[in-house]
Design an enzyme around this catalytic site. Structure first.
Site, PDB file in Angstrom:
ATOM      1  N   ASP A  50       0.837  -1.191   0.000  1.00  0.00           N
ATOM      2  CA  ASP A  50       0.000   0.000   0.000  1.00  0.00           C
ATOM      3  C   ASP A  50       0.880   1.252   0.000  1.00  0.00           C
ATOM      4  O   ASP A  50       1.683   1.453   0.904  1.00  0.00           O
ATOM      5  CB  ASP A  50      -0.886  -0.015   1.259  1.00  0.00           C
ATOM      6  CG  ASP A  50      -1.816   1.188   1.326  1.00  0.00           C
ATOM      7  OD1 ASP A  50      -2.944   1.081   0.820  1.00  0.00           O
ATOM      8  OD2 ASP A  50      -1.415   2.235   1.865  1.00  0.00           O
ATOM      9  N   LYS A  84      -2.965   5.939  -4.374  1.00  0.00           N
ATOM     10  CA  LYS A  84      -4.075   6.817  -3.986  1.00  0.00           C
ATOM     11  C   LYS A  84      -3.961   8.176  -4.664  1.00  0.00           C
ATOM     12  O   LYS A  84      -2.870   8.689  -4.866  1.00  0.00           O
ATOM     13  CB  LYS A  84      -4.094   7.021  -2.463  1.00  0.00           C
ATOM     14  CG  LYS A  84      -4.050   5.715  -1.680  1.00  0.00           C
ATOM     15  CD  LYS A  84      -4.143   5.920  -0.184  1.00  0.00           C
ATOM     16  CE  LYS A  84      -3.810   4.647   0.551  1.00  0.00           C
ATOM     17  NZ  LYS A  84      -2.386   4.411   0.721  1.00  0.00           N
ATOM     18  N   LEU A 193      -2.115  -0.288  14.154  1.00  0.00           N
ATOM     19  CA  LEU A 193      -1.314  -0.489  15.365  1.00  0.00           C
ATOM     20  C   LEU A 193      -1.223   0.820  16.164  1.00  0.00           C
ATOM     21  O   LEU A 193      -0.328   1.000  16.984  1.00  0.00           O
ATOM     22  CB  LEU A 193       0.099  -0.983  14.994  1.00  0.00           C
ATOM     23  CG  LEU A 193       0.130  -2.238  14.113  1.00  0.00           C
ATOM     24  CD1 LEU A 193       1.550  -2.578  13.695  1.00  0.00           C
ATOM     25  CD2 LEU A 193      -0.512  -3.424  14.838  1.00  0.00           C
TER      26      LEU A 193
END
Length: 297
Positions: A50, A84, A193
């Protein structure tokens, strides 16, 4: 099939690996780190990578992917790559050139998933899919109302396959997850996280997720790291989860998320940690009519 390569089907028939490797790093981290870390991640078994135009590391991430293809570790079709569209390129005529710019930096022919960072129009994204530059298109940081606006749009050709949002035990997005599942949209979790290591945009007095005593107790019980407990929690809820680390030891640890299961009582305990707490508030967009975080979900 190796459990490391577990995948989920998207509404358009493509498959997304349920565990992804996040490549964002603060400005002060040299971009070469993204290349090294991505190579380590692919060697460790990550197949979902990603990144984004905004991360300014697509050249390095592309180099890492291509070197792992060249040395025979993977084929291009084994890798699921997400990029993106950044907020400055939302005008329809800028969308495809922005994706083409990413592809040029990556030296790849297509991305597997192209996502809009913040709520805006989808039309030009659909054209990128039709041109074969993006196999799937999705959104990020959309709330329920904004998703409904897209889904109810007359003439919608391709509904977004996913909604990538902040999601972790302190912000478990339960309601948004249920809504997305009901519409066949996959929820992808970023900051899974917690996000303490991004001092430039995270309040440093915020609670540190991985130091939560409850998560620590579960980590002890299952002889796993707190990070693995947080990642496993997402997988068992049907969430695709991004694990971000540039440390070799942690990258290799995170892929072990497939080696254990949390019983339902432990899942309930983690559910109980939810406090609707956001690390990423996108303060620069507060006041914009499309600011996504004012709604309940």
């Amino acid at each position: 099939m190796d459990p490391k390569f577990q995948r989920m089907v998207l509404s358009d028939g493509h498959f997304i690996p349920v565990l992804g490797f996040g490549t964002y790093a603060p400005e002060q981290v040299p971009k070469s780190k993204a290349m090294e870390a991505t190579k380590i991640a692919i060697d460790a078994g990550f197949r979902h990578i990603d990144s984004a135009y905004f991360y300014k590391n697509e050249k390095e991430v592309g180099l890492a992917i291509r070197s792992k293809i060249a040395d025979g570790t993977v084929k291009r079709e084994d890798i699921f790559y997400t990029s993106k569209l950044w907020c400055t390129f939302h005008r329809p005529e800028l969308v495809r050139p922005s994706l083409e710019d990413s592809l040029k930096k990556l030296q790849l022919d297509y991305v597997d998933l192209y996502i809009i960072h913040f709520p805006t129009a989808l039309k030009a994204m659909e054209k990128c899919k039709e041109a074969g530059l993006a196999k799937s298109i999705g959104v990020s940081n959309f709330n329920r109302r904004q998703l409904e606006m897209i889904l109810n749009k007359p003439g919608l050709k391709y509904k977004p396959v996913c909604n990538q949002v902040e999601c972790h035990p302190y912000l478990n997005q339960g309601k948004l997850l249920e809504f997305c599942k009901s519409k066949g949209i996959v929820l992808v979790a970023y900051s899974a996280l917690g996000s303490h290591r991004e001092p430039e945009w995270v309040d440093q007095s915020a609670p540190v997720l991985l130091e939560d005593p409850l998560i620590g107790a579960l980590a002890k019980k299952h002889q796993q790291t707190p990070a693995l407990i947080a990642l496993r929690y997402q997988l068992q809820r049907g969430v695709v989860v991004l694990a971000k680390s540039f440390t070799e030891k942690r990258i290799k640890e995170n892929i072990q998320v497939f080696e254990f299961q949390l019983p339902s009582e432990d899942m309930k305990v983690i559910d109980g940690l939810n406090r609707n707490f956001r690390y990423v508030t996108a303060d620069f967009a507060i006041g914009h009519p499309n600011y996504p975080f004012s709604d309940e979900y």
